[in-house]
Enzyme design. Sequence first.
Site, PDB file in Angstrom:
ATOM      1  N   ALA A  45       1.832  -5.975   0.143  1.00 36.35           N
ATOM      2  CA  ALA A  45       1.880  -7.062  -0.830  1.00 36.35           C
ATOM      3  C   ALA A  45       2.524  -6.520  -2.102  1.00 36.35           C
ATOM      4  O   ALA A  45       2.519  -5.312  -2.345  1.00 36.35           O
ATOM      5  CB  ALA A  45       0.467  -7.549  -1.107  1.00 36.35           C
TER       6      ALA A  45
ATOM      7  N   GLU B  47      -4.245   0.511   0.679  1.00 29.62           N
ATOM      8  CA  GLU B  47      -4.813  -0.241  -0.442  1.00 29.62           C
ATOM      9  C   GLU B  47      -5.890   0.545  -1.175  1.00 29.62           C
ATOM     10  O   GLU B  47      -6.112   0.359  -2.373  1.00 29.62           O
ATOM     11  CB  GLU B  47      -5.412  -1.573   0.050  1.00 29.62           C
ATOM     12  CG  GLU B  47      -4.378  -2.584   0.540  1.00 29.62           C
ATOM     13  CD  GLU B  47      -4.085  -2.498   2.026  1.00 29.62           C
ATOM     14  OE1 GLU B  47      -4.322  -1.432   2.639  1.00 29.62           O
ATOM     15  OE2 GLU B  47      -3.613  -3.510   2.592  1.00 29.62           O
TER      16      GLU B  47
ATOM     17  N   GLY C   9      -0.112  -5.071   3.382  1.00 29.32           N
ATOM     18  CA  GLY C   9       0.238  -6.404   3.895  1.00 29.32           C
ATOM     19  C   GLY C   9       1.355  -6.363   4.924  1.00 29.32           C
ATOM     20  O   GLY C   9       1.464  -7.267   5.757  1.00 29.32           O
TER      21      GLY C   9
ATOM     22  N   GLU D 188      -0.345  -5.607   8.066  1.00 24.64           N
ATOM     23  CA  GLU D 188      -1.148  -6.796   8.391  1.00 24.64           C
ATOM     24  C   GLU D 188      -0.262  -7.941   8.902  1.00 24.64           C
ATOM     25  O   GLU D 188      -0.645  -8.668   9.818  1.00 24.64           O
ATOM     26  CB  GLU D 188      -1.951  -7.213   7.149  1.00 24.64           C
ATOM     27  CG  GLU D 188      -2.997  -6.160   6.796  1.00 24.64           C
ATOM     28  CD  GLU D 188      -3.584  -6.335   5.410  1.00 24.64           C
ATOM     29  OE1 GLU D 188      -2.807  -6.462   4.442  1.00 24.64           O
ATOM     30  OE2 GLU D 188      -4.815  -6.350   5.287  1.00 24.64           O
TER      31      GLU D 188
HETATM   32  N1  CAA Z   1       4.979  -3.715  -4.216  1.00 24.42           N
HETATM   33  C1  CAA Z   1       5.945  -3.777  -5.151  1.00 24.42           C
HETATM   34  N2  CAA Z   1       6.976  -2.925  -5.207  1.00 24.42           N
HETATM   35  C2  CAA Z   1       7.033  -1.958  -4.257  1.00 24.42           C
HETATM   36  C3  CAA Z   1       6.074  -1.837  -3.253  1.00 24.42           C
HETATM   37  C4  CAA Z   1       5.013  -2.784  -3.247  1.00 24.42           C
HETATM   38  N3  CAA Z   1       4.058  -2.800  -2.299  1.00 24.42           N
HETATM   39  N4  CAA Z   1       6.381  -0.789  -2.479  1.00 24.42           N
HETATM   40  C5  CAA Z   1       7.510  -0.275  -2.976  1.00 24.42           C
HETATM   41  N5  CAA Z   1       7.914  -0.978  -4.062  1.00 24.42           N
HETATM   42  C6  CAA Z   1       9.078  -0.734  -4.909  1.00 24.42           C
HETATM   43  C7  CAA Z   1       8.882   0.463  -5.797  1.00 24.42           C
HETATM   44  O1  CAA Z   1       8.146   0.088  -6.960  1.00 24.42           O
HETATM   45  C8  CAA Z   1      10.304   0.842  -6.096  1.00 24.42           C
HETATM   46  O2  CAA Z   1      10.812  -0.023  -7.101  1.00 24.42           O
HETATM   47  P1  CAA Z   1      11.624   0.592  -8.366  1.00 24.42           P
HETATM   48  O3  CAA Z   1      12.852   1.202  -7.738  1.00 24.42           O
HETATM   49  O4  CAA Z   1      11.919  -0.627  -9.178  1.00 24.42           O
HETATM   50  O5  CAA Z   1      10.732   1.591  -9.012  1.00 24.42           O
HETATM   51  C9  CAA Z   1      11.033   0.525  -4.804  1.00 24.42           C
HETATM   52  O6  CAA Z   1      10.187  -0.390  -4.101  1.00 24.42           O
HETATM   53  C10 CAA Z   1      11.243   1.736  -3.915  1.00 24.42           C
HETATM   54  O7  CAA Z   1       9.968   2.346  -3.735  1.00 24.42           O
HETATM   55  P2  CAA Z   1       9.725   3.924  -3.970  1.00 24.42           P
HETATM   56  O8  CAA Z   1      10.613   4.437  -5.044  1.00 24.42           O
HETATM   57  O9  CAA Z   1       8.257   4.124  -4.171  1.00 24.42           O
HETATM   58  O10 CAA Z   1      10.207   4.489  -2.559  1.00 24.42           O
HETATM   59  P3  CAA Z   1       9.738   5.819  -1.829  1.00 24.42           P
HETATM   60  O11 CAA Z   1      10.643   5.996  -0.684  1.00 24.42           O
HETATM   61  O12 CAA Z   1       9.586   6.939  -2.802  1.00 24.42           O
HETATM   62  O13 CAA Z   1       8.244   5.505  -1.291  1.00 24.42           O
HETATM   63  C11 CAA Z   1       6.543   4.137  -0.221  1.00 24.42           C
HETATM   64  C12 CAA Z   1       8.032   4.540  -0.292  1.00 24.42           C
HETATM   65  C13 CAA Z   1       5.729   5.336   0.301  1.00 24.42           C
HETATM   66  C14 CAA Z   1       6.456   3.003   0.775  1.00 24.42           C
HETATM   67  C15 CAA Z   1       6.043   3.736  -1.623  1.00 24.42           C
HETATM   68  O14 CAA Z   1       6.946   2.792  -2.169  1.00 24.42           O
HETATM   69  C16 CAA Z   1       4.669   3.123  -1.614  1.00 24.42           C
HETATM   70  O15 CAA Z   1       3.687   3.827  -1.509  1.00 24.42           O
HETATM   71  N6  CAA Z   1       4.605   1.779  -1.776  1.00 24.42           N
HETATM   72  C17 CAA Z   1       3.338   1.060  -1.907  1.00 24.42           C
HETATM   73  C18 CAA Z   1       2.597   0.965  -0.588  1.00 24.42           C
HETATM   74  C19 CAA Z   1       1.290   0.246  -0.779  1.00 24.42           C
HETATM   75  O16 CAA Z   1       0.426   0.683  -1.503  1.00 24.42           O
HETATM   76  N7  CAA Z   1       1.113  -0.895  -0.087  1.00 24.42           N
HETATM   77  C20 CAA Z   1      -0.083  -1.718  -0.180  1.00 24.42           C
HETATM   78  C21 CAA Z   1       0.103  -2.838  -1.177  1.00 24.42           C
HETATM   79  S1  CAA Z   1      -1.389  -3.746  -1.498  1.00 24.42           S
HETATM   80  C22 CAA Z   1      -1.553  -4.824  -0.188  1.00 24.42           C
HETATM   81  O17 CAA Z   1      -0.739  -4.882   0.693  1.00 24.42           O
HETATM   82  C23 CAA Z   1      -2.782  -5.720  -0.194  1.00 24.42           C
HETATM   83  C24 CAA Z   1      -3.040  -6.438   1.068  1.00 24.42           C
HETATM   84  O18 CAA Z   1      -3.761  -5.999   1.942  1.00 24.42           O
HETATM   85  C25 CAA Z   1      -2.501  -7.772   1.293  1.00 24.42           C
END
Ligand code: CAA
Length: 258
Positions: A65, A132, A109, A112
């Site tokens: 998400a 999460e 998400g 999911e």
């Molecule tokens: N939401 C918003 N933006 C996201 C995102 C997310 N879930 N995941 C990645 N992005 C964005 C980053 O902020 C980044 O944007 P900027 O260039 O503007 O800074 C861009 O995508 C590229 O991401 P990274 O620079 O972090 O890329 P990476 O290759 O270094 O890492 C990753 C990849 C390991 C997937 C890392 O991006 C990450 O950990 N993302 C978040 C994963 C996460 O926590 N997901 C759970 C979300 S909560 C949820 O989903 C609730 C639910 O159950 C419904």
Amino acid sequence: MAFETINVDVQDHVCLIKLNRPEALNALNTELLSELATALEDADASDKVRCIIVTGSEKAFAAGADIKEMSEKSFVDVYSEDLFAKVSNRIIGIRKPIIAAVSGYALGGGCELAMMCDFIIASDTAKFGQPEINLGVMPGMGGSQRLTRFIGKSKAMDMNLTGRFMEAEEAERAGLVSRVVPAKKLMDEATGAAQKIAEKSQLSVMATKEAVNRSYEVPLAEGLLYERRLFHSLFATEDQKEGMGAFLEKREAQFRDK
Ligand code: CAA
């Protein structure tokens, strides 16, 4: 209909929906989720579509998400709007089969969403996770429930509590994904599976999806009864006569969804 965050293409009865927010690794914001649900409903209603594939990019199916969008929300906000409830119900309400073709990250998400599809074909680069916990929250679209049913308590607890990522090979061993293929072959494999499904009688396809999904909702005896009644009901179709007749006549069946 023109979409901003997804691409939709229909070919040979297969609707391919590609999540397209590369700048955010296909993070699922409100707009994308709403467009995805609309595209799925359009495909479900279209005579031209017999199977659906949802996919992302090579690097990310979806990284979860949208954290930016959620970060400032309060409990009152998310509880009042019942965050993710409506869209999840729209997705799981689709009656045609949906294959998730997953390459790269399928996190939070994203994992999911893949689990809301009917089965997952993964590339060998796929990484599944429910991270999460690292954000001070927990899964909100099925990660504590569907994942536990798919891979069992021990692995689901491990994934949900540590936030670790699971590689494709482990995901296949654990029963989360049905097939793993080299990244370059992912779309061919998913399209091949979708075309196989598209050849069947849509009546038996929809009844089968319904029956398998039912197995997650009801006790075994009820599920078996439900399956048997659906099985019986398919004998009212022309496609049953055609399918069995074609086998006996040693020819290909020509199903007409009747
Ligand atoms: N939401 C918003 N933006 C996201 C995102 C997310 N879930 N995941 C990645 N992005 C964005 C980053 O902020 C980044 O944007 P900027 O260039 O503007 O800074 C861009 O995508 C590229 O991401 P990274 O620079 O972090 O890329 P990476 O290759 O270094 O890492 C990753 C990849 C390991 C997937 C890392 O991006 C990450 O950990 N993302 C978040 C994963 C996460 O926590 N997901 C759970 C979300 S909560 C949820 O989903 C609730 C639910 O159950 C419904």
